[in-house]
Design an enzyme around this catalytic site. Structure first.
Site, PDB file in Angstrom:
ATOM      1  N   LYS A  81       0.873  -1.175   0.000  1.00 55.72           N
ATOM      2  CA  LYS A  81       0.000   0.000   0.000  1.00 55.72           C
ATOM      3  C   LYS A  81       0.906   1.220   0.000  1.00 55.72           C
ATOM      4  O   LYS A  81       1.457   1.616   1.027  1.00 55.72           O
ATOM      5  CB  LYS A  81      -0.879  -0.030   1.258  1.00 55.72           C
ATOM      6  CG  LYS A  81      -2.217   0.658   1.132  1.00 55.72           C
ATOM      7  CD  LYS A  81      -2.166   2.146   0.885  1.00 55.72           C
ATOM      8  CE  LYS A  81      -1.824   2.953   2.114  1.00 55.72           C
ATOM      9  NZ  LYS A  81      -1.580   4.391   1.803  1.00 55.72           N
ATOM     10  N   GLY A 132       6.976   4.662   8.317  1.00 53.76           N
ATOM     11  CA  GLY A 132       6.231   5.910   8.388  1.00 53.76           C
ATOM     12  C   GLY A 132       6.415   6.571   9.734  1.00 53.76           C
ATOM     13  O   GLY A 132       7.436   6.368  10.403  1.00 53.76           O
ATOM     14  N   SER A 133       5.420   7.330  10.138  1.00 55.22           N
ATOM     15  CA  SER A 133       5.554   8.129  11.360  1.00 55.22           C
ATOM     16  C   SER A 133       5.319   7.288  12.615  1.00 55.22           C
ATOM     17  O   SER A 133       4.703   6.218  12.553  1.00 55.22           O
ATOM     18  CB  SER A 133       4.557   9.283  11.317  1.00 55.22           C
ATOM     19  OG  SER A 133       3.259   8.756  11.239  1.00 55.22           O
ATOM     20  N   GLY A 142       2.647   4.326  13.116  1.00 53.77           N
ATOM     21  CA  GLY A 142       3.280   3.046  13.456  1.00 53.77           C
ATOM     22  C   GLY A 142       2.666   2.440  14.702  1.00 53.77           C
ATOM     23  O   GLY A 142       2.423   1.231  14.782  1.00 53.77           O
ATOM     24  N   GLU A 174       9.585   0.757  10.904  1.00 54.48           N
ATOM     25  CA  GLU A 174      10.674   1.670  10.538  1.00 54.48           C
ATOM     26  C   GLU A 174      10.111   3.080  10.670  1.00 54.48           C
ATOM     27  O   GLU A 174       9.370   3.538   9.794  1.00 54.48           O
ATOM     28  CB  GLU A 174      11.114   1.418   9.089  1.00 54.48           C
ATOM     29  CG  GLU A 174      11.802   0.095   8.866  1.00 54.48           C
ATOM     30  CD  GLU A 174      13.232   0.063   9.392  1.00 54.48           C
ATOM     31  OE1 GLU A 174      13.692   1.067   9.969  1.00 54.48           O
ATOM     32  OE2 GLU A 174      13.878  -0.983   9.247  1.00 54.48           O
ATOM     33  N   CYS A 186      14.015  10.037   6.865  1.00 60.79           N
ATOM     34  CA  CYS A 186      13.950   9.548   8.247  1.00 60.79           C
ATOM     35  C   CYS A 186      15.300   9.705   8.933  1.00 60.79           C
ATOM     36  O   CYS A 186      15.380   9.980  10.119  1.00 60.79           O
ATOM     37  CB  CYS A 186      13.504   8.100   8.268  1.00 60.79           C
ATOM     38  SG  CYS A 186      14.495   7.050   7.205  1.00 60.79           S
ATOM     39  N   GLU A 198      10.682  15.288  15.171  1.00 57.52           N
ATOM     40  CA  GLU A 198      11.090  15.235  13.772  1.00 57.52           C
ATOM     41  C   GLU A 198      10.297  16.306  13.006  1.00 57.52           C
ATOM     42  O   GLU A 198       9.068  16.302  13.011  1.00 57.52           O
ATOM     43  CB  GLU A 198      10.747  13.848  13.228  1.00 57.52           C
ATOM     44  CG  GLU A 198      11.171  13.625  11.808  1.00 57.52           C
ATOM     45  CD  GLU A 198      10.792  12.219  11.330  1.00 57.52           C
ATOM     46  OE1 GLU A 198       9.634  11.810  11.532  1.00 57.52           O
ATOM     47  OE2 GLU A 198      11.657  11.541  10.759  1.00 57.52           O
TER      48      GLU A 198
HETATM   49  P1  NAD Z   1       2.657   8.277   7.683  1.00 54.50           P
HETATM   50  O1  NAD Z   1       2.785   7.524   8.938  1.00 54.50           O
HETATM   51  O2  NAD Z   1       1.723   9.418   7.632  1.00 54.50           O
HETATM   52  O3  NAD Z   1       2.211   7.322   6.485  1.00 54.50           O
HETATM   53  C1  NAD Z   1       2.952   6.185   6.122  1.00 54.50           C
HETATM   54  C2  NAD Z   1       2.047   5.211   5.402  1.00 54.50           C
HETATM   55  O4  NAD Z   1       1.051   4.765   6.321  1.00 54.50           O
HETATM   56  C3  NAD Z   1       1.277   5.790   4.213  1.00 54.50           C
HETATM   57  O5  NAD Z   1       1.191   4.808   3.205  1.00 54.50           O
HETATM   58  C4  NAD Z   1      -0.094   6.050   4.796  1.00 54.50           C
HETATM   59  O6  NAD Z   1      -1.121   6.022   3.829  1.00 54.50           O
HETATM   60  C5  NAD Z   1      -0.239   4.881   5.745  1.00 54.50           C
HETATM   61  N1  NAD Z   1      -1.201   5.056   6.835  1.00 54.50           N
HETATM   62  C6  NAD Z   1      -1.670   6.214   7.372  1.00 54.50           C
HETATM   63  N2  NAD Z   1      -2.562   5.936   8.356  1.00 54.50           N
HETATM   64  C7  NAD Z   1      -2.638   4.597   8.454  1.00 54.50           C
HETATM   65  C8  NAD Z   1      -3.354   3.709   9.289  1.00 54.50           C
HETATM   66  N3  NAD Z   1      -4.174   4.138  10.233  1.00 54.50           N
HETATM   67  N4  NAD Z   1      -3.163   2.393   9.134  1.00 54.50           N
HETATM   68  C9  NAD Z   1      -2.314   1.921   8.199  1.00 54.50           C
HETATM   69  N5  NAD Z   1      -1.617   2.708   7.363  1.00 54.50           N
HETATM   70  C10 NAD Z   1      -1.768   4.034   7.489  1.00 54.50           C
HETATM   71  O7  NAD Z   1       4.123   8.688   7.294  1.00 54.50           O
HETATM   72  P2  NAD Z   1       4.572   9.610   6.083  1.00 54.50           P
HETATM   73  O8  NAD Z   1       4.227  11.010   6.459  1.00 54.50           O
HETATM   74  O9  NAD Z   1       4.097   9.042   4.789  1.00 54.50           O
HETATM   75  O10 NAD Z   1       6.158   9.405   6.087  1.00 54.50           O
HETATM   76  C11 NAD Z   1       6.991  10.155   6.852  1.00 54.50           C
HETATM   77  C12 NAD Z   1       7.440   9.387   8.076  1.00 54.50           C
HETATM   78  O11 NAD Z   1       8.033   8.156   7.676  1.00 54.50           O
HETATM   79  C13 NAD Z   1       8.505  10.115   8.854  1.00 54.50           C
HETATM   80  O12 NAD Z   1       8.270  10.009  10.231  1.00 54.50           O
HETATM   81  C14 NAD Z   1       9.782   9.374   8.471  1.00 54.50           C
HETATM   82  O13 NAD Z   1      10.810   9.499   9.408  1.00 54.50           O
HETATM   83  C15 NAD Z   1       9.286   7.982   8.340  1.00 54.50           C
HETATM   84  N6  NAD Z   1      10.196   7.179   7.506  1.00 54.50           N
HETATM   85  C16 NAD Z   1      10.955   6.197   8.105  1.00 54.50           C
HETATM   86  C17 NAD Z   1      11.848   5.451   7.346  1.00 54.50           C
HETATM   87  C18 NAD Z   1      12.674   4.352   7.973  1.00 54.50           C
HETATM   88  O14 NAD Z   1      13.155   3.488   7.252  1.00 54.50           O
HETATM   89  N7  NAD Z   1      12.877   4.345   9.288  1.00 54.50           N
HETATM   90  C19 NAD Z   1      11.982   5.708   5.987  1.00 54.50           C
HETATM   91  C20 NAD Z   1      11.222   6.720   5.414  1.00 54.50           C
HETATM   92  C21 NAD Z   1      10.316   7.430   6.192  1.00 54.50           C
END
Ligand code: NAD
Length: 480
Positions: A174, A227-228, A232, A249, A283, A383
């Protein structure tokens, strides 16, 4: 306009509800495509396809070496079409084209690296007692869910999907709603291979709809979420209800720690790049600079000069710095700037939107250095996801370590010193998943295990370590 379809069971499909959403170019605001708005019904369809495929004779009997050969072909196809895929990524994310190219190359490397492992995954024999042969089998875990953020869409989907496919699993991915296009491009490439239909599926849609439905699905066997922290944590709660394992992650507030004896010229390059790359929406961005008091003024003077000379432009213009994702991210960044000002912070450079010729279509943010914050303040701790760096001075090694470990994150850290003993001593005390000494990032490092301590998550991606996420160990004992 381009009307996209999602990829499920080896077919290009609209969403069950026949709804779409738009994806835009962050550099210009131009709508790039309409993308199917997948929801729970679409996730059901994709998980069922992945399950059927996983249990099929065709996939169970698929020779591991053949999986590897096909993955090599996927890597080659990514490279063959590198320029146009990089341009697609650049339009969807806003990142400079050179960075888009690096992302495609990294995606190819993930497929290549894990291709080599496809037929090298095995268990061991364990001495138990005479008359018992005990051995382990490392088996694929099953249907794997992959939830991907918007900052490195192609790289991150390739990172986890390649490891999952190499180990014989099936995938439901997704992508983020803001950047779904390269995941669909990858599906196009995979569609041209002889992998059985249903090995790789992509459902596009919003996180709160498709993402949540995927994490709550009882028939998945593992979730890789990138993601965030906030999302997470919600993903982990959903997984807990079905007792499913997760790899998280998450974000970071990673420090570069500069000791008084470091090579300042060398550090200047890496430190500035670590906050400029992808407009700081990384990240592992080096968003905190911890610096010995004795070199602070000299180094900050050079760093500000370097950051002020950064060229800013649309992704396609391929300058140093592109826009941040959208208005929402920009407003969030502005909120942090306001808080910093209210707390009496000093801006060595930046702090505002960049408004030059041709920049009105996107949200471009000046590279920013903030001083004078308390290490405990909101801006020092959170962040920001922007080209914004907070600076803190230290006098002693102990103080540097305390500052480095002084947030809830623990993803990456850089140590800069010519004293090898000190470098290793400090590395051993920093609570972060990757520590770099006299470099930062080592050029990407598909081979190096990557992941967090503390709220940066758990489990490891990249390297051979990632294969553990996608395999489950079975012990077999035979009496003879
Ligand atoms: P986000 O958490 O908003 O979204 C990430 C993904 O989760 C998207 O596909 C989103 O549609 C999905 N999502 C949102 N709500 C959800 C839910 N309730 N259930 C399941 N999935 C859901 O993050 P973002 O804003 O897209 O990305 C930025 C964040 O990602 C930053 O915090 C960054 O540090 C982190 N990140 C971490 C790494 C790593 O490898 N550690 C790499 C890249 C980004």
């Amino acid at each position: 306009m381009d009307n996209k379809k999602m990829y499920v069971a080896g077919e290009w499909q609209d969403s069950v509800n026949l709804e779409w959403f738009e994806t835009k170019d962050p550099s210009t605001g131009t709508v790039l495509a309409q993308v199917p708005r997948g929801k729970a019904e679409d996730i059901d369809r994709a998980v069922a396809a992945a399950r059927t495929c996983f249990e099929s004779e065709a996939w169970q009997q698929f020779h591991p070496a053949e999986r590897g050969r096909i993955m090599q072909k996927i890597a080659a196809a990514l490279r063959e079409d590198l320029e146009s895929i990089a341009l697609l990524e650049t339009h969807d994310t806003g990142k400079p084209l050179t960075q888009g190219r690096k992302d495609v190359e990294a995606a190819a490397q993930y497929f290549e690296y894990y291709a080599g492992m496809a037929d090298k995954i095995f268990g061991e024999t364990i001495p138990v007692q005479p008359g018992i042969l005990d051995y382990t089998l490392r088996e694929p875990i099953g249907v794997t869910a992959h939830i991907v953020p918007w900052n490195y869409p192609l790289q991150i989907i390739a990172r986890s999907a390649a490891a999952a496919i190499a180990t014989g699993n099936t995938v439901v991915a997704k992508p983020a709603e803001d950047t779904p296009l390269t995941a669909l491009k990858l599906a196009e490439i995979i569609d041209q291979t002889t992998l059985p239909k249903g090995v790789f599926n992509v459902v596009t849609g919003y996180g709160s709809e498709a993402g949540a439905a995927l994490c709550e699905h009882p028939d998945i066997d593992h979730i890789t979420f990138t993601g965030s922290v906030q999302t997470g944590s919600a993903v982990m709660a959903a997984a807990a209800r079905n007792v499913k394992p997760v790899t998280l992650e998450l974000g970071g507030k990673s420090p570069n720690v500069l000791f008084e004896d470091c090579d300042q010229e060398e550090a200047l390059d890496w430190v500035s790049r670590s906050i400029i790359q992808n407009a700081g929406q990384t990240c592992s961005a080096g968003s905190r600079l911890l610096i010995h008091q004795s070199i602070k003024e000299e180094f900050l003077h050079k760093l500000a000069e370097r950051l002020e000379s950064v060229s800013v432009g649309k992704g396609e213009d391929d300058l140093d710095l592109g826009p941040v994702l959208n208005e929402k991210q920009y407003e969030r960044i502005q909120g942090f700037m306001e808080t910093a000002r209210n707390e009496g912070a000093k801006f060595r450079c930046g702090g505002h939107r960049e408004q030059g010729d041709g920049l009105s279509g996107g949200y471009f943010f000046q590279p920013t250095i903030i001083e004078g914050l308390s290490p405990e303040s909101h801006v020092s701790q959170e962040e920001i996801f922007a080209p914004v760096m907070a600076v803190f001075a230290f006098e002693t090694e102990e103080e540097a370590i305390r500052l480095a470990n002084g947030t809830e994150y623990g993803l990456v850290a850089g140590i800069w010193t010519k004293d090898a003993s000190r470098a290793h001593r400090v590395a051993s005390k920093i609570r972060a998943g990757q520590v770099f000494i006299n470099n930062y990032g080592a050029g990407g490092g598909v081979q190096m295990p990557f992941g967090g301590y503390k709220k940066s998550g758990f489990g490891r991606e990249k390297g051979l370590e990632a294969l553990r996420n996608y395999t489950v160990l079975k012990n077999v004992a035979l009496k003879y």
